[in-house]
Design a protein around this motif. Structure first.
Motif, PDB file in Angstrom:
ATOM      1  N   GLY A  18      -3.280  -2.488   0.593  1.00  0.00           N
ATOM      2  CA  GLY A  18      -2.680  -1.276   1.054  1.00  0.00           C
ATOM      3  C   GLY A  18      -1.514  -0.529   0.809  1.00  0.00           C
ATOM      4  O   GLY A  18      -1.464   0.472   1.104  1.00  0.00           O
ATOM      5  N   THR A  19      -0.740  -1.442   0.038  1.00  0.00           N
ATOM      6  CA  THR A  19       0.538  -0.827  -0.320  1.00  0.00           C
ATOM      7  C   THR A  19       0.975  -1.636  -1.555  1.00  0.00           C
ATOM      8  O   THR A  19       0.763  -2.693  -1.816  1.00  0.00           O
ATOM      9  N   ARG A  20       1.916  -0.796  -2.589  1.00  0.00           N
ATOM     10  CA  ARG A  20       2.707  -1.247  -3.546  1.00  0.00           C
ATOM     11  C   ARG A  20       4.034  -1.421  -3.188  1.00  0.00           C
ATOM     12  O   ARG A  20       4.946  -1.855  -3.970  1.00  0.00           O
ATOM     13  N   ASP A  21       4.419  -1.221  -1.998  1.00  0.00           N
ATOM     14  CA  ASP A  21       5.996  -1.172  -1.545  1.00  0.00           C
ATOM     15  C   ASP A  21       6.193  -2.698  -1.335  1.00  0.00           C
ATOM     16  O   ASP A  21       5.929  -3.283  -0.271  1.00  0.00           O
ATOM     17  N   PRO A  22       7.385  -3.019  -1.956  1.00  0.00           N
ATOM     18  CA  PRO A  22       7.694  -4.416  -1.895  1.00  0.00           C
ATOM     19  C   PRO A  22       8.470  -4.545  -0.300  1.00  0.00           C
ATOM     20  O   PRO A  22       8.331  -5.883  -0.138  1.00  0.00           O
ATOM     21  N   ALA A  23       9.093  -3.631   0.006  1.00  0.00           N
ATOM     22  CA  ALA A  23       9.511  -3.873   1.417  1.00  0.00           C
ATOM     23  C   ALA A  23       8.653  -4.251   2.691  1.00  0.00           C
ATOM     24  O   ALA A  23       9.001  -4.716   3.809  1.00  0.00           O
ATOM     25  N   ARG A  24       7.291  -3.858   2.224  1.00  0.00           N
ATOM     26  CA  ARG A  24       6.317  -4.228   3.406  1.00  0.00           C
ATOM     27  C   ARG A  24       5.478  -5.184   2.808  1.00  0.00           C
ATOM     28  O   ARG A  24       4.272  -5.413   3.416  1.00  0.00           O
ATOM     29  N   LEU A  25       5.626  -6.098   1.967  1.00  0.00           N
ATOM     30  CA  LEU A  25       4.809  -7.133   1.594  1.00  0.00           C
ATOM     31  C   LEU A  25       5.393  -8.591   1.653  1.00  0.00           C
ATOM     32  O   LEU A  25       6.780  -8.453   1.470  1.00  0.00           O
ATOM     33  N   VAL A  66      -0.401 -16.902   0.062  1.00  0.00           N
ATOM     34  CA  VAL A  66      -0.717 -15.531   0.945  1.00  0.00           C
ATOM     35  C   VAL A  66      -0.066 -14.449   0.707  1.00  0.00           C
ATOM     36  O   VAL A  66       1.189 -14.473   0.521  1.00  0.00           O
ATOM     37  N   VAL A  67      -0.596 -13.208   0.330  1.00  0.00           N
ATOM     38  CA  VAL A  67      -0.052 -11.904   0.158  1.00  0.00           C
ATOM     39  C   VAL A  67      -0.278 -11.149   1.373  1.00  0.00           C
ATOM     40  O   VAL A  67      -1.358 -10.991   1.711  1.00  0.00           O
ATOM     41  N   ALA A  68       0.708 -10.582   1.928  1.00  0.00           N
ATOM     42  CA  ALA A  68       0.274  -9.877   3.346  1.00  0.00           C
ATOM     43  C   ALA A  68       1.229  -8.703   3.582  1.00  0.00           C
ATOM     44  O   ALA A  68       2.462  -8.633   3.109  1.00  0.00           O
ATOM     45  N   ARG A  69       0.691  -7.629   3.915  1.00  0.00           N
ATOM     46  CA  ARG A  69       1.219  -6.419   4.299  1.00  0.00           C
ATOM     47  C   ARG A  69       1.729  -6.653   5.646  1.00  0.00           C
ATOM     48  O   ARG A  69       1.130  -6.839   6.643  1.00  0.00           O
ATOM     49  N   THR A  70       2.989  -6.161   6.100  1.00  0.00           N
ATOM     50  CA  THR A  70       3.822  -6.289   7.029  1.00  0.00           C
ATOM     51  C   THR A  70       3.084  -5.250   8.158  1.00  0.00           C
ATOM     52  O   THR A  70       2.847  -4.164   7.595  1.00  0.00           O
ATOM     53  N   PRO A  71       2.860  -5.812   9.338  1.00  0.00           N
ATOM     54  CA  PRO A  71       2.329  -4.883  10.237  1.00  0.00           C
ATOM     55  C   PRO A  71       3.243  -3.494  10.586  1.00  0.00           C
ATOM     56  O   PRO A  71       4.532  -3.684  10.206  1.00  0.00           O
ATOM     57  N   GLY A  72       2.555  -2.616  10.915  1.00  0.00           N
ATOM     58  CA  GLY A  72       3.471  -1.240  11.225  1.00  0.00           C
ATOM     59  C   GLY A  72       2.953  -0.013  10.999  1.00  0.00           C
ATOM     60  O   GLY A  72       1.632   0.057  10.752  1.00  0.00           O
TER      61      GLY A  72
END
Length: 159
Positions: free
Chosen positions: A45-52, A28-34
């Motif tokens: 939706g993002t390539r920001d590792p802090a949000r994945l 599972v690869v998931a973007r953190t909600p926010g």
């Protein structure tokens, strides 16, 4: 010949990709909600590792997508599972090469619709198959060469 067939569940709105199937680990690869901005060109939706986040069979793994700028290599995605590094990096307009350590495993293609094609150099094990499929579905594959991107940038700057 590998008879494992990954099942891909892509949820663009939630920014999640879930890959699994009989005989395969669940990846599972998931973007953190926010309220952070999302990029529609990236399926999660993002390539920001802090949000994945990346999980393999419920265990956390390390996910490090590069920023995706001018060079194909800048679109690479690194994942480390149980101390082993996997890398997905564009190698043409449409394909990205998956490697484990220094070993090339194959080429994958996905346009961001959850469908992933693959041509394997060697028979992939279940983890490589599921992880490669998840990374390709989550970030898409392929990239234009640097000179074409720079030509487009310069063209936009000239009135």
């Amino acid at each position: 010949m590998n008879t494992l067939s990954p099942r891909v569940d892509l949820d663009l709105a939630a920014g999640t990709v879930r890959v699994g199937g009989e005989g395969l680990p669940e990846v599972v690869v998931a973007r953190t909600p926010g309220d952070g901005e999302t990029n529609d060109a990236i399926p999660v939706g993002t390539r920001d590792p802090a949000r994945l986040t990346l999980t393999v069979d419920g265990r956390e793994a390390r996910l490090r997508p590069a920023k995706g700028r001018v060079f194909r290599r800048s679109f690479r995605v690194d994942a480390t599972v149980d101390g082993v590094r996997y890398r997905l990096v564009p190698c043409s307009y449409v394909e990205s090469r998956l490697s484990r350590g220094r070993d090339a495993l194959g080429r994958l293609d996905s346009t961001g619709d959850g469908l992933v094609g693959a041509e394997w150099d060697t028979e992939p094990d279940a983890l490589a198959l599921a992880l490669g499929t998840a990374l390709a579905a989550a970030f898409g594959t392929g990239a234009a060469p640097w000179w074409e991107i720079m030509t487009d940038v310069i063209g936009e700057l000239i009135p």
